[in-house]
Scaffold this active site. Sequence first.
Site, mmCIF file in Angstrom:
data_model
loop_
_atom_site.group_PDB
_atom_site.id
_atom_site.type_symbol
_atom_site.label_atom_id
_atom_site.label_comp_id
_atom_site.label_asym_id
_atom_site.label_seq_id
_atom_site.Cartn_x
_atom_site.Cartn_y
_atom_site.Cartn_z
ATOM 1 N N TYR A 45 0.832 -1.212 0.000
ATOM 2 C CA TYR A 45 0.000 0.000 0.000
ATOM 3 C C TYR A 45 0.871 1.268 0.000
ATOM 4 O O TYR A 45 0.473 2.301 -0.518
ATOM 5 C CB TYR A 45 -0.886 0.045 1.257
ATOM 6 C CG TYR A 45 -2.078 -0.880 1.238
ATOM 7 C CD1 TYR A 45 -2.429 -1.604 0.099
ATOM 8 C CD2 TYR A 45 -2.881 -1.010 2.366
ATOM 9 C CE1 TYR A 45 -3.541 -2.440 0.095
ATOM 10 C CE2 TYR A 45 -3.997 -1.834 2.372
ATOM 11 C CZ TYR A 45 -4.322 -2.550 1.242
ATOM 12 O OH TYR A 45 -5.428 -3.362 1.256
ATOM 13 N N CYS A 77 -2.959 -1.827 9.936
ATOM 14 C CA CYS A 77 -2.049 -1.250 8.942
ATOM 15 C C CYS A 77 -2.059 0.265 9.133
ATOM 16 O O CYS A 77 -3.126 0.886 9.085
ATOM 17 C CB CYS A 77 -2.551 -1.616 7.545
ATOM 18 S SG CYS A 77 -1.689 -0.789 6.199
ATOM 19 N N ASN A 78 -0.897 0.830 9.362
ATOM 20 C CA ASN A 78 -0.807 2.284 9.564
ATOM 21 C C ASN A 78 -1.158 3.045 8.296
ATOM 22 O O ASN A 78 -1.808 4.088 8.349
ATOM 23 C CB ASN A 78 0.613 2.683 9.972
ATOM 24 C CG ASN A 78 0.983 2.232 11.373
ATOM 25 O OD1 ASN A 78 0.936 2.997 12.312
ATOM 26 N ND2 ASN A 78 1.351 0.965 11.510
ATOM 27 N N THR A 79 -0.710 2.529 7.156
ATOM 28 C CA THR A 79 -0.936 3.238 5.894
ATOM 29 C C THR A 79 -2.437 3.352 5.633
ATOM 30 O O THR A 79 -2.960 4.446 5.380
ATOM 31 C CB THR A 79 -0.264 2.483 4.731
ATOM 32 O OG1 THR A 79 1.078 2.153 5.099
ATOM 33 C CG2 THR A 79 -0.250 3.324 3.466
ATOM 34 N N CYS A 191 4.709 1.086 10.928
ATOM 35 C CA CYS A 191 4.184 0.161 9.925
ATOM 36 C C CYS A 191 4.128 -1.177 10.634
ATOM 37 O O CYS A 191 5.100 -1.570 11.296
ATOM 38 C CB CYS A 191 5.123 0.094 8.726
ATOM 39 S SG CYS A 191 4.722 -1.239 7.563
ATOM 40 N N THR A 192 2.987 -1.848 10.533
ATOM 41 C CA THR A 192 2.826 -3.075 11.323
ATOM 42 C C THR A 192 3.782 -4.185 10.880
ATOM 43 O O THR A 192 3.988 -5.143 11.612
ATOM 44 C CB THR A 192 1.360 -3.572 11.265
ATOM 45 O OG1 THR A 192 0.944 -3.656 9.898
ATOM 46 C CG2 THR A 192 0.443 -2.635 12.029
ATOM 47 N N HIS A 193 4.366 -4.052 9.707
ATOM 48 C CA HIS A 193 5.358 -5.036 9.265
ATOM 49 C C HIS A 193 6.671 -4.943 10.062
ATOM 50 O O HIS A 193 7.402 -5.924 10.173
ATOM 51 C CB HIS A 193 5.713 -4.826 7.787
ATOM 52 C CG HIS A 193 4.738 -5.427 6.827
ATOM 53 N ND1 HIS A 193 3.521 -4.876 6.554
ATOM 54 C CD2 HIS A 193 4.817 -6.549 6.065
ATOM 55 C CE1 HIS A 193 2.880 -5.621 5.655
ATOM 56 N NE2 HIS A 193 3.646 -6.650 5.356
HETATM 57 N N1 DGL Z 1 1.572 -2.928 7.074
HETATM 58 C C1 DGL Z 1 1.290 -1.673 6.446
HETATM 59 C C2 DGL Z 1 1.444 -0.526 7.436
HETATM 60 O O1 DGL Z 1 1.281 -0.708 8.623
HETATM 61 C C3 DGL Z 1 1.950 -1.260 5.165
HETATM 62 C C4 DGL Z 1 2.645 -2.171 4.252
HETATM 63 C C5 DGL Z 1 2.427 -1.781 2.807
HETATM 64 O O2 DGL Z 1 3.136 -0.894 2.275
HETATM 65 O O3 DGL Z 1 1.513 -2.371 2.235
HETATM 66 O O4 DGL Z 1 1.666 0.595 7.060
#
Ligand code: DGL
Length: 266
Positions: A45, A77-79, A191-193
């Site tokens: 995203y 997801c933060n985004t 970012c949760t990743h």
């Molecule tokens: N996990 C998503 C977040 O927390 C973003 C990863 C993505 O770029 O899709 O922002």
Amino acid sequence: MNVEATSPILLFDSGVGGLTVYDALRKALPEAPVIYAADLAGLPYGTKTEAQIAARVAGLLGRMAERYQPRLACIACNTASTIALGMVRDVLEIPVVGTVPAIKPAAAVTRSGTIGLVGTEATIRQAYVDDLEAQFASGKRLLRVAAPGLVAAAEAKLRGQPVDPALIADVHARLAAMPGGADIDTLVLACTHFPLLSDELAAAFGSDVAQVDGAEGIARRIAHLLEGQSFAAQGPNRFVVTGPLTGAQGLEEALATRGFGPAEAF
Ligand code: DGL
């Protein structure tokens, strides 16, 4: 609202990042049935436009809520949250919990007053983040960097592949080169990743730099919203993906250890 005990909590992310929220949620509510949805067909995203992300997330969550009848949805997801939380709340009739950069807790932790924030390109440019900074970190220095490479690295790591240390070193170098960057003592993983790369980040930044993310706070918030409700799982938790099921290849162990059944297509 009368909620069935079998009604799941829906956790949504572009990929596996939201599993960091899932892990915290399982500690807080071990009995709760969960459906985790990874929009692998839309990943990543962070490099998309606001309009693309908002349309995709609101549309998908609307369809998922119809199909799975969850009692609550969490955008892990933060985004997606910093862009589309309001829109999703307008679309769904259930409580929706978002994930926003943990600037408030980071501001409480920092001693030097200098905080690094690592997020996706889309997240770090959001007015939502400007507002959090103004509200909770005025008087502190907040240095933001985008680290799109870390999303792919976290996806690969969970599929058993090694992480290239140069990727992490690059994030560290870009933050350290900013004015005041040498004073960073707290890192917001926006970012949760990124908590999936916590060991690698600690190796690059030093273990004395505190890493802060929102997972536990979100799990507490969900538990609070669902207080008094009963839970009856009908089987293992479900992990669904958009796009071809082959996208989940390599995740078998990560899913099994977290109590999921085999990946399913949405
Ligand atoms: N996990 C998503 C977040 O927390 C973003 C990863 C993505 O770029 O899709 O922002």
